[in-house]
Enzyme design. Structure first.
Site, PDB file in Angstrom:
ATOM      1  N   VAL A  35      17.669   7.653 -23.319  1.00  0.00           N
ATOM      2  CA  VAL A  35      18.807   7.485 -23.707  1.00  0.00           C
ATOM      3  C   VAL A  35      18.680   6.597 -25.084  1.00  0.00           C
ATOM      4  O   VAL A  35      19.789   6.082 -25.755  1.00  0.00           O
ATOM      5  CB  VAL A  35      20.104   7.087 -23.041  1.00  0.00           C
ATOM      6  CG1 VAL A  35      20.549   8.173 -22.062  1.00  0.00           C
ATOM      7  CG2 VAL A  35      19.964   5.572 -22.507  1.00  0.00           C
ATOM      8  N   HIS A  90      -4.919  32.849 -46.466  1.00  0.00           N
ATOM      9  CA  HIS A  90      -4.375  34.079 -45.710  1.00  0.00           C
ATOM     10  C   HIS A  90      -5.128  34.530 -44.773  1.00  0.00           C
ATOM     11  O   HIS A  90      -6.315  34.437 -44.709  1.00  0.00           O
ATOM     12  CB  HIS A  90      -3.806  35.138 -46.425  1.00  0.00           C
ATOM     13  CG  HIS A  90      -3.293  36.240 -45.864  1.00  0.00           C
ATOM     14  ND1 HIS A  90      -2.016  36.440 -45.388  1.00  0.00           N
ATOM     15  CD2 HIS A  90      -3.820  37.541 -45.508  1.00  0.00           C
ATOM     16  CE1 HIS A  90      -1.777  37.437 -44.896  1.00  0.00           C
ATOM     17  NE2 HIS A  90      -2.843  38.399 -44.759  1.00  0.00           N
TER      18      HIS A  90
END
Ligand code: FAD
Length: 468
Positions: free
Chosen positions: A273, A447
């Site tokens: 937390v 690419h």
């Protein structure tokens, strides 16, 4: 240098040898300062021992195991793993980094002392060394880099067995059958996903209406869907109210917004937390160093505290609690002390969640950009349209670019998808360089690779996308 109880001196005393502290120490030494670094445990801090490195090593292993179990693309496989050996492997990685930091300190002339530092004034510290002796050290400047520790959740005190923190979760000797995680911030989500992939039945309790509240909701949705697929149960708008022990298990009562109560049982309760600053017990009351309401040290853009001689970096100096923020701050503080015109003037700090798929964001999201008064344009490119993602069989998620509509300046980039943690660096550079959409769109990306999605998202924002 330090000898017994004799008062000796140095130019810069660094307290804490985590990412902020050791970086500051090395940089100050590189700039000609006589530097002493005091660390009470081991060099590397939370990041190397209890945070980034052990968690990412185990997350990598869990992802690998999960992928071997679910290879896709017509591949068949079966997999077994030895968790103890996995933990040993993790410790080897930790050791390499710890030793590497020790080597670097030596190489750059930083004197490392094992012990605990306590400030007696703005220019003197008492060092309680690990060998039982105490020394007093006079310094010109100090840099406090004492970090943070896991915060407790009221009514769920850590006992190291049933109720554990992230450190203890990362050190478990066997994979628990079931785990309840209190808190759906990045640590709860990362460790929850990791344990689910290793075979643990995971339930996450979150007080608010969504997980990962700091991140773009659209981005988080992709991760939520995957967590469901992994069998992780998430209890939103819920609050843990009590815990009782039943044999070796814990039964946690949670209550939802309407006050309806449910009981959940598990072998381990992981509390995740948030963190508390390590600013107590340091003698700050003997200096002019000021704290904010949450106990974090107040600093300016040079990372100087309200005491002109003392600087502070890393988690103890406030959020975000990230090693890369601490690294940068360490350099800034050391350079400021050496008289260089350094400042923490970064435009944005990237934040990553090593979830499945990964999340990585930098800069403003749509909401914060609008709240800051910008008229925005956005561009989105899904990985399902990316050749690179298709070749990897990793088509979940997307890249979203948020830009200033007036001049195209990139304000934020939000990625959810494979290797988002790597992809975000290009976006960070773009924001740091005040790049505009045309810069990102016009840069040639190889690419077929995932980074092409960044250029495609920028093209989409410019209304000239080719592949969507
Ligand atoms: P720390 O790393 O906390 O180091 C502080 C050091 O100071 C400690 O070694 C401590 O022993 C020492 N010290 C304290 N008091 C004294 C004293 N009085 N005298 C001498 N020494 C003292 N960040 C990321 O960027 N990426 C991640 O993937 C990531 N994953 C995380 C996962 C987990 C489970 C956790 C818990 C954290 C993670 N973090 C991550 C956060 C990251 O670990 C911290 O932001 C980072 O370690 C902060 O560095 P620091 O130098 O401020 O302090």
């Amino acid at each position: 240098m330090v000898m017994g109880d004799i008062v000796t001196g140095c130019d810069v005393l660094v307290i804490g040898g985590g990412p902020g502290g050791y970086t500051a120490a090395i940089r100050a030494s590189q700039l000609g300062k006589d530097v002493i670094l005091v660390e009470k445990y081991d060099l590397g801090g939370v990041c190397v021992y209890r945070g980034c490195i052990p968690s990412k090593t185990l997350i990598h292993a869990a992802n690998f195991i999960y992928d071997l179990k679910n290879p896709g693309m017509g591949i068949k496989s079966s997999v077994e793993f030895d968790f103890k050996k996995l933990q040993q492997g993790k410790f080897e990685v930790v050791k390499k980094l710890r030793d590497g930091i020790g080597y670097l300190c030596k190489k750059y002339g930083v004197e490392v002392l094992r012990g605990e530092a306590y400030l007696e004034s703005s220019d003197k510290a008492r060092i309680s060394l690990q060998d039982g002796t105490t020394s007093t050290l006079k310094f010109e400047n100090a840099i406090i880099a004492t970090g943070s520790r896991p915060q407790e959740f009221p009514g769920f005190p850590y006992d190291g067995k049933l109720v554990i923190n992230s450190n203890e979760a990362l050190g478990l000797s066997k994979v628990p059958e079931s785990m309840i995680i209190i808190g759906a911030g990045y640590i709860g989500i990362e460790l929850g996903t990791m344990f689910a992939k290793l075979g643990t039945k995971v339930k996450i309790i979150q007080r608010s209406s969504r997980i990962l509240t700091k991140f773009d909701p659209e981005v988080v949705e992709v991760v939520s869907q995957k967590m469901k697929k992994l069998g992780i149960e998430i209890y939103l708008n819920s609050r843990p109210e009590g815990i009782r022990k039943e044999k070796d298990r814990a039964v946690v009562t949670i209550s939802d917004k309407e006050g309806n109560k449910t009981e959940l049982a598990a072998d381990k309760i992981l509390v995740a937390v948030g963190v508390r600053p390590n600013s107590e017990g340091l003698g700050l009351e003997n200096t002019k160093v000021g704290l904010d309401n949450n106990g974090f040290i107040k600093v300016d853009e040079k990372r100087r505290t309200t005491d002109a001689k003392i600087y502070s970096v890393g988690d103890v100096a406030g959020p975000p609690f990230l090693a890369h923020k601490a690294f940068r701050e360490g350099k800034v503080a050391a350079e400021a002390i050496a008289g260089l015109p350094s400042a923490f003037d970064n435009r944005a700090i990237p934040e990553t969640v090593f979830s499945d798929p990964e999340i990585a964001c930098v800069g403003m999201d749509e909401e914060s950009a609008r709240a800051s008064g910008f008229e925005i344009s956005t561009g989105r490119f899904p990985f399902r349209a990316s050749g690179g993602a298709l070749t990897l069989d990793r088509t979940e998620g997307f890249v979203k670019v948020v830009a200033n509509k007036k001049n195209g300046e990139i304000l934020g980039v939000h990625i959810v998808g494979e290797n988002a943690s790597y992809l975000i660096s290009e976006a960070s550079l773009a924001i740091e360089m005040a790049a505009v959409l045309e810069d990102l769109a016009g840069t040639i990306h190889p690419h077929p690779t995932l980074p092409e999605a960044l250029a495609e998202a920028a093209e989409a924002a410019l209304g000239k996308a080719i592949h969507i």
